[in-house]
Design a protein around this motif. Structure first.
Motif, PDB file in Angstrom:
ATOM      1  N   LEU A 145       0.997   5.525  -6.721  1.00  0.00           N
ATOM      2  CA  LEU A 145       2.213   5.552  -5.915  1.00  0.00           C
ATOM      3  C   LEU A 145       3.142   6.637  -6.461  1.00  0.00           C
ATOM      4  O   LEU A 145       3.322   6.746  -7.675  1.00  0.00           O
ATOM      5  N   GLN A 147       4.052  14.703  -7.766  1.00  0.00           N
ATOM      6  CA  GLN A 147       2.833  14.887  -6.977  1.00  0.00           C
ATOM      7  C   GLN A 147       1.959  16.007  -7.526  1.00  0.00           C
ATOM      8  O   GLN A 147       1.063  16.480  -6.845  1.00  0.00           O
ATOM      9  N   ASN A 206      11.908   6.076   2.755  1.00  0.00           N
ATOM     10  CA  ASN A 206      11.258   5.052   1.933  1.00  0.00           C
ATOM     11  C   ASN A 206      11.523   5.334   0.450  1.00  0.00           C
ATOM     12  O   ASN A 206      10.819   6.128  -0.163  1.00  0.00           O
ATOM     13  N   LEU A 209       6.922  13.893   1.488  1.00  0.00           N
ATOM     14  CA  LEU A 209       6.980  12.502   1.038  1.00  0.00           C
ATOM     15  C   LEU A 209       7.765  11.611   1.984  1.00  0.00           C
ATOM     16  O   LEU A 209       8.083  10.472   1.639  1.00  0.00           O
ATOM     17  N   ASN A 225       6.830  10.093   4.641  1.00  0.00           N
ATOM     18  CA  ASN A 225       6.070   8.940   5.134  1.00  0.00           C
ATOM     19  C   ASN A 225       5.532   8.066   4.004  1.00  0.00           C
ATOM     20  O   ASN A 225       4.703   7.191   4.252  1.00  0.00           O
ATOM     21  N   GLU A 226       5.981   8.322   2.788  1.00  0.00           N
ATOM     22  CA  GLU A 226       5.538   7.523   1.655  1.00  0.00           C
ATOM     23  C   GLU A 226       6.747   6.967   0.905  1.00  0.00           C
ATOM     24  O   GLU A 226       7.837   7.542   0.961  1.00  0.00           O
ATOM     25  N   THR A 227       6.553   5.858   0.231  1.00  0.00           N
ATOM     26  CA  THR A 227       7.629   5.271  -0.562  1.00  0.00           C
ATOM     27  C   THR A 227       7.676   5.939  -1.929  1.00  0.00           C
ATOM     28  O   THR A 227       6.675   5.979  -2.640  1.00  0.00           O
ATOM     29  N   LYS A 261       0.830  -1.194   0.000  1.00  0.00           N
ATOM     30  CA  LYS A 261       0.000   0.000   0.000  1.00  0.00           C
ATOM     31  C   LYS A 261       0.871   1.253   0.000  1.00  0.00           C
ATOM     32  O   LYS A 261       2.071   1.195   0.248  1.00  0.00           O
ATOM     33  N   ARG A 262       0.245   2.362  -0.269  1.00  0.00           N
ATOM     34  CA  ARG A 262       0.966   3.626  -0.297  1.00  0.00           C
ATOM     35  C   ARG A 262       1.529   3.924   1.087  1.00  0.00           C
ATOM     36  O   ARG A 262       0.798   4.006   2.074  1.00  0.00           O
ATOM     37  N   GLY A 263       2.834   4.077   1.168  1.00  0.00           N
ATOM     38  CA  GLY A 263       3.482   4.333   2.445  1.00  0.00           C
ATOM     39  C   GLY A 263       4.145   3.115   3.047  1.00  0.00           C
ATOM     40  O   GLY A 263       4.946   3.246   3.977  1.00  0.00           O
TER      41      GLY A 263
END
Length: 448
Positions: free
Chosen positions: A68, A96, A162, A126, A128-130, A36-38
């Motif tokens: 993603l 984004q 990430n 970003l 906290n996101e991959t 999942k996202r993150g």
């Protein structure tokens, strides 16, 4: 590492398998790896397979479908390490939907890249996101600075965030390994499509005005001829699209029905043989080909307008001799080189043991691979004047490979001797030889 719930595939994954057939296992694996996202994922992913096996399409579709954050950079466009760093950072600004920074991003080394990448992730929220960095044509990284590849493989560790580095290549991972400091990536292989899979994919372009059975029969005939020499999906799609009009010609003229397979094949077979000579060469565009189909003397037009003009205009002088030498090396047995090209060969001592009628025709068997040293020996034997073995000569060999007049069949690493195979037809090489006043028939084993 967290992954998706395997109990029930989501609608996005199901739609991807319908959109990209015959790649269900790769889509499922990538969806599981990305999560999942993150979610944290593998630090580096190496995806390899031949041209037109769906690598870029699957990776991009999975990332876009699951929304993603990702960056896509083609390494061919980045001829230096600085341009590569800047391309990744500039693309990160817009991944984004953010506006690109007015001030150009300047990055000259890996230390600056790691610092600027971490800073950009903070600015774009970003952390906290991959973030997925996709490098297409990743084999170009081997030609850049020695620290680029090890650093990219450990980028998740260097930026302390990430990050997943995805490298797409047409060669295997073992040919990337050199020196120390490498962290092994997770390797995903995209195999070539088999004949049934190619048929399934090509059937998606079936015309609505004809039955699926007719188009499936047509594709089966095309694959039965071209699958031996061509496995490239893009090439086969092109061939299927431009030749279908000729196949259905008897139906439109009222001379046959859709069930008259034998009559359709009899009308289509000579045309298919002519099309076989133009695989990979692209001597005429699809529009020109369709226009030629309407002419009664289509074969003559293709030979005179397509082949002759191409060889007269586009090939440099020494490239013509290199191509002639490659053709001779492909269709002459190696034992005949001394007879044709040695100035001191004794032709009287060797009587003809095998008569011409009893020989195996090499032009029927097709081109044979030959090593680079044999190509150069034949080239220096036939070229007019003395030519030094400079880098310019070897660059012209690479150019002939890039335009699919030659094919490299071995020797991609530093150990194997490079081997090549000539891809052009007999008519093509005769038209090339005429431009330099070289009698190629005199040097062919099948004609003496």
């Amino acid at each position: 590492m967290e992954g998706r719930n395997d109990e029930t595939p989501d609608r996005e994954t199901l739609s991807l398998t319908k959109l990209l057939p015959c790649r269900e296992s790769q889509i499922k694996l990538l969806t599981t790896l990305f999560g999942k996202r993150g979610d944290m994922t593998v630090p580096a992913l190496f995806v390899y397979g031949h041209t037109a096996t769906g690598k870029s399409a699957v990776i991009n579709s999975v990332l876009k479908t699951h929304k993603l954050p990702h960056v896509l950079v083609n390494c061919v466009e980045c001829y230096s390490s600085g341009f590569l760093y800047e391309a990744v950072l500039c693309a990160l600004y817009t991944c984004q939907g953010s506006q690109k920074s007015d001030a150009p991003v300047r990055c000259d080394n890996m230390n600056d890249f790691v610092r600027l990448f971490r800073q950009t992730c903070v600015n774009l929220d970003l952390l906290n996101e991959t973030v997925y960095i996709v490098l297409d044509k990743a084999e170009r990284l081997r030609e850049m600075d020695a620290n680029i590849l090890p650093a990219f493989l450990r980028l998740q560790e260097l930026v302390d965030g990430n990050v997943c580095m995805i490298m797409l290549s047409e060669i295997v991972w073992e040919k990337f390994q050199c020196g120390t400091g490498f962290q092994e990536p997770y390797v995903v292989h995209f195999p070539d499509y088999n004949k049934d899979e190619l048929l399934r994919i090509l059937m998606r372009s079936a015309p609505a005005e004809f039955s699926e059975d007719l188009y499936q029969m047509y594709l089966s005939l095309v694959l039965s001829v071209f699958h031996i020499v061509c496995r490239n999906l893009s090439e086969l799609q092109h061939l299927a699209a431009i030749n279908f009009k000729k196949y259905i010609e008897p139906i439109k003229n009222g001379e046959a029905t859709e069930s008259d397979n034998r009559k359709l094949w009899k009308n289509f077979e000579p045309h298919l043989k002519k099309a076989l000579q133009t695989v990979y060469l692209r001597e005429v565009s699809s529009t020109q080909w369709e226009r030629m189909l309407e002419e009664s003397d289509m074969g003559k037009m293709i030979t005179q307008q397509g082949l002759s003009s191409r060889t007269h205009v586009e090939l440099p002088y020494y490239s013509k001799y290199l191509l002639i030498a490659a053709y001779l090396a492909s269709y002459n047995p190696a034992r005949s080189d001394k007879k044709f090209f040695s100035k001191h060969s004794d032709k009287k001592k060797k009587p003809k043991v095998v008569r011409k009628q009893e020989r195996t025709n090499n032009h029927v068997l097709g081109p044979k691979p030959f090593p680079l040293d044999r190509l150069m020996a034949v080239f220096y034997a036939i070229v007019e004047g003395k030519v030094a073995p400079t880098a310019n000569i070897f660059m012209q060999i690479t150019s002939l490979v890039s335009v699919h007049l030659l094919a490299q069949v071995a020797g991609n690493d530093q150990i194997d001797v490079p081997k090549y195979k000539c891809l052009v037809s007999f008519d093509f090489i005769k038209s090339v030889a005429r431009t330099v006043n070289f009698d190629v028939v005199r040097y062919l084993y099948d004609f003496v």
